[in-house]
Design an enzyme around this catalytic site. Structure first.
Site, PDB file in Angstrom:
ATOM      1  N   THR A 137      39.241  47.111  35.957  1.00  0.00           N
ATOM      2  CA  THR A 137      37.853  47.370  36.376  1.00  0.00           C
ATOM      3  C   THR A 137      37.873  48.289  37.589  1.00  0.00           C
ATOM      4  OG1 THR A 137      37.174  45.224  35.563  1.00  0.00           O
ATOM      5  CG2 THR A 137      35.710  46.276  37.152  1.00  0.00           C
ATOM      6  N   ARG A 192      36.366  36.532  29.405  1.00  0.00           N
ATOM      7  CA  ARG A 192      36.225  35.534  30.463  1.00  0.00           C
ATOM      8  C   ARG A 192      37.482  34.689  30.491  1.00  0.00           C
ATOM      9  NH1 ARG A 192      31.184  32.804  27.821  1.00  0.00           N
ATOM     10  NH2 ARG A 192      32.461  33.490  26.094  1.00  0.00           N
ATOM     11  N   ALA A 227      22.624  26.718  38.274  1.00  0.00           N
ATOM     12  CA  ALA A 227      22.695  26.726  39.739  1.00  0.00           C
ATOM     13  C   ALA A 227      23.815  25.801  40.202  1.00  0.00           C
ATOM     14  CB  ALA A 227      21.365  26.277  40.315  1.00  0.00           C
ATOM     15  N   GLY A 261      32.705  32.254  41.730  1.00  0.00           N
ATOM     16  CA  GLY A 261      33.977  32.621  42.353  1.00  0.00           C
ATOM     17  C   GLY A 261      34.811  33.390  41.357  1.00  0.00           C
ATOM     18  N   CYS A 295      36.778  38.187  39.609  1.00  0.00           N
ATOM     19  CA  CYS A 295      35.948  39.300  39.123  1.00  0.00           C
ATOM     20  C   CYS A 295      34.610  39.436  39.848  1.00  0.00           C
ATOM     21  CB  CYS A 295      35.717  39.144  37.630  1.00  0.00           C
ATOM     22  SG  CYS A 295      37.255  39.070  36.705  1.00  0.00           S
TER      23      CYS A 295
HETATM   24  C1  UGA Z   1      33.627  37.410  34.238  1.00  0.00           C
HETATM   25  C2  UGA Z   1      32.704  37.901  33.108  1.00  0.00           C
HETATM   26  O1  UGA Z   1      31.947  36.783  32.582  1.00  0.00           O
HETATM   27  C3  UGA Z   1      33.524  38.542  31.986  1.00  0.00           C
HETATM   28  O2  UGA Z   1      32.648  39.082  30.988  1.00  0.00           O
HETATM   29  C4  UGA Z   1      34.371  39.699  32.589  1.00  0.00           C
HETATM   30  O3  UGA Z   1      35.193  40.310  31.621  1.00  0.00           O
HETATM   31  C5  UGA Z   1      35.264  39.120  33.680  1.00  0.00           C
HETATM   32  O4  UGA Z   1      34.433  38.510  34.692  1.00  0.00           O
HETATM   33  C6  UGA Z   1      36.071  40.248  34.275  1.00  0.00           C
HETATM   34  O5  UGA Z   1      35.504  41.113  34.932  1.00  0.00           O
HETATM   35  O6  UGA Z   1      37.267  40.338  34.001  1.00  0.00           O
HETATM   36  P1  UGA Z   1      35.181  35.252  34.637  1.00  0.00           P
HETATM   37  O7  UGA Z   1      35.298  35.743  36.036  1.00  0.00           O
HETATM   38  O8  UGA Z   1      36.405  34.856  33.894  1.00  0.00           O
HETATM   39  O9  UGA Z   1      34.462  36.376  33.715  1.00  0.00           O
HETATM   40  O10 UGA Z   1      34.256  33.968  34.670  1.00  0.00           O
HETATM   41  P2  UGA Z   1      32.748  33.582  34.348  1.00  0.00           P
HETATM   42  O11 UGA Z   1      32.728  32.609  33.242  1.00  0.00           O
HETATM   43  O12 UGA Z   1      31.904  34.776  34.213  1.00  0.00           O
HETATM   44  O13 UGA Z   1      32.362  32.773  35.670  1.00  0.00           O
HETATM   45  C7  UGA Z   1      32.357  33.373  36.960  1.00  0.00           C
HETATM   46  C8  UGA Z   1      31.887  32.388  38.025  1.00  0.00           C
HETATM   47  O14 UGA Z   1      30.496  32.154  37.891  1.00  0.00           O
HETATM   48  C9  UGA Z   1      32.544  31.000  37.969  1.00  0.00           C
HETATM   49  O15 UGA Z   1      32.867  30.591  39.282  1.00  0.00           O
HETATM   50  C10 UGA Z   1      31.474  30.111  37.379  1.00  0.00           C
HETATM   51  O16 UGA Z   1      31.600  28.751  37.770  1.00  0.00           O
HETATM   52  C11 UGA Z   1      30.214  30.749  37.952  1.00  0.00           C
HETATM   53  N1  UGA Z   1      28.986  30.486  37.173  1.00  0.00           N
HETATM   54  C12 UGA Z   1      28.896  30.920  35.881  1.00  0.00           C
HETATM   55  C13 UGA Z   1      27.923  29.834  37.779  1.00  0.00           C
HETATM   56  O17 UGA Z   1      27.969  29.453  38.966  1.00  0.00           O
HETATM   57  N2  UGA Z   1      26.772  29.631  37.048  1.00  0.00           N
HETATM   58  C14 UGA Z   1      26.650  30.044  35.763  1.00  0.00           C
HETATM   59  O18 UGA Z   1      25.574  29.841  35.169  1.00  0.00           O
HETATM   60  C15 UGA Z   1      27.745  30.701  35.167  1.00  0.00           C
END
Ligand code: UGA
Length: 456
Positions: free
Chosen positions: A131, A161, A279, A284, A287
């Site tokens: 990225t 993800r 919420a 974290g 990414c």
């Molecule tokens: C994220 C993106 O979702 C992917 O599409 C992308 O490819 C990836 O970054 C990347 O750039 O490589 P990821 O970081 O693995 O993926 O995790 P997510 O599932 O997106 O969660 C990120 C954070 O948001 C976590 O800490 C999660 O607990 C938090 N989160 C997620 C919330 O606090 N609330 C939500 O409703 C969803």
């Protein structure tokens, strides 16, 4: 028996950098039967990969690695001279850590490109999967002029993800490439059709369950700059949804509403969508925090003030402290001297990754406030180096919860959501449960254990 999934003549790939993205990508293509050189310069990681072990936890990755190694299609190496010359596609998946000012550190991106380009064969394609800020591809391309063999540069952002990376790769909503050489961009899209063609076999191999509705994969080619901007914009928008939900959560706390009820209905509007409106203690991982700050800095470089993303970042940074303040109010006094269990050190469930984990921030903050903290995570204990040394690392849920007066749930592991936690909390006389993920049912908590969530 060898698990060859596709035996016809195939292109050869070199993947540079076997982190979360690189190793998943390399293992997937190798399990499809394509020859893949997986280049990793960290000797410990390389040794693990060579012996069929992933250095991170991800459902299905071990099976893919084993299939590729057994086939002989996956060749882990630290040797560029071995890996790059035969490759038709060199896929860069090197890290882009952030600098102190929040901008992306691109030294590995440029370093890998320069090192690989001089070894690439004529007509090969250099694929950027890391990225990077918009404009990076054009800058990398200009540093590659003058190398002996003509090669093409294609941006190919990834949307996997952690914790569902292989599912996301087998059933992606979209596959995007961008570049000035349209034929090269199309050739990279075609690489991904190997995964689509083999996905049932790969899913069986990895013991993964297909989604209820299979998405129609959109194969999209754009300009180089657009492809780069699509990636960071997607992550920024998801981060924005989370910070939006967290802002509403703060209001819900004041107004006596329940943010989970509010967002369930708000997200029911198909124009908005239900995802990423949960919420809690904030986002974290490796990414979102980096990509949001990177977007702000990159926009500044282009003379644009990304004020909306500055607000997203500020809301996110406030959430761990917000959860602690709520606990303090519920407890009725300072938390200094309290015995507290923090459950969840991974940045989300399903992974061992603790980068920018709000659970670690919460544990460290509580410890700095004078609380006696025990921390536990079912997968991430080995990766929790950033925990303050005075925090006790518990070997089990029970060990963490016994003697605790207050329990913070900071990662939504299924393990914490079943009856075990409820029973343990009652058995050990816990007084307060702080559900920083809104993942527990408030109605389950009574008979002496007080429950608080975020915005409910
Ligand atoms: C994220 C993106 O979702 C992917 O599409 C992308 O490819 C990836 O970054 C990347 O750039 O490589 P990821 O970081 O693995 O993926 O995790 P997510 O599932 O997106 O969660 C990120 C954070 O948001 C976590 O800490 C999660 O607990 C938090 N989160 C997620 C919330 O606090 N609330 C939500 O409703 C969803």
């Amino acid at each position: 028996m060898k698990q060859t999934l596709n035996s016809s003549q195939q292109p050869t790939i070199a993947v540079i950098g076997c982190g979360y993205v690189g190793l998943t990508t390399a293992a997937l293509f190798a399990a499809c039967g394509l020859k893949v050189y997986a280049v990793e310069i960290n000797p410990e990681r390389l040794k693990a990969i060579q012996s069929g072990r992933s250095f991170f936890y991800e459902a299905g990755i071990q099976q893919l690695l084993k299939a590729g190694l057994d086939n002989g299609t996956l060749v882990p190496t630290s040797d560029y001279e071995l890996a790059i010359p035969p490759a038709d596609f060199v896929i860069s998946c090197v890290g882009t850590p952030d600098n102190d000012d929040g901008s992306a550190n691109l030294s590995y991106v440029f370093g890998a490109a320069e090192q690989a380009a001089r070894l690439m064969k004529s007509g090969a394609v250099y694929v950027q999967k890391s990225t990077v800020p918009v404009g990076t591809g054009a800058a990398v391309q200009s540093t590659l002029t003058g190398i002996p063999n003509p090669i093409s540069y294609v941006s190919n952002p990834e949307f996997l993800r952690e914790s569902s990376a292989i599912n996301d790769a087998l059933w992606p909503d979209r596959v995007v490439t961008g570049g000035t050489d349209i034929a090269a961009a199309d050739a990279v899209l075609n690489l991904y059709r190997h995964i689509e063609r083999n996905r049932d076999k790969l899913a069986t191999l990895c013991e993964l369950v297909p989604p209820k509705t299979t998405p129609d994969i959109r194969y999209v080619t754009t300009s180089l700059a657009s492809a780069e901007l699509i990636k960071v914009s997607s992550n920024a928008f998801l981060a924005l949804k989370i910070s939006f939900a967290n802002s509403i959560a703060k209001l819900a706390d004041q107004a006596g509403a329940d943010v989970t009820e509010v967002m369930a209905v708000v997200g029911g509007d198909s124009r908005i969508g239900k995802e990423f409106l949960n919420a809690g203690r904030g986002y974290g991982g490796g990414c979102f925090p980096k990509d949001v700050s990177g977007l702000i800095r990159s926009a500044e470089d282009h003379g644009v003030d990304m004020e909306i993303m500055r607000a997203v970042e500020a809301v996110n940074e406030s959430m761990p402290h917000y959860a602690i303040n709520k606990a303090m109010l519920a407890h009725g006094s300072s938390l200094a001297g309290s015995r507290i269990a923090v459950l969840g050190l991974a940045f989300k469930a399903g992974t061992s990754d603790t980068r920018r984990s709000p659970g670690i921030t919460i544990a460290n903050t509580l410890q700095s406030m004078g609380a006696t903290v025990k921390a536990y995570d079912p997968q991430a204990m080995d990766e929790s180096d950033e925990l303050h040394s005075h925090i006790v690392r518990s070997a089990s849920l029970e060990e963490a919860v016994q003697e605790a007066e207050i329990v913070f749930v900071t990662t939504d592991w299924p393990h914490f959501q079943n009856r075990d936690l409820y029973q343990l909390a009652h058995a050990h006389g816990v007084g307060l449960v702080v559900d920083c993920m809104n993942c527990l049912n408030p109605d389950d908590w009574n008979n002496g254990v007080r429950y608080i969530g975020i915005g409910r």
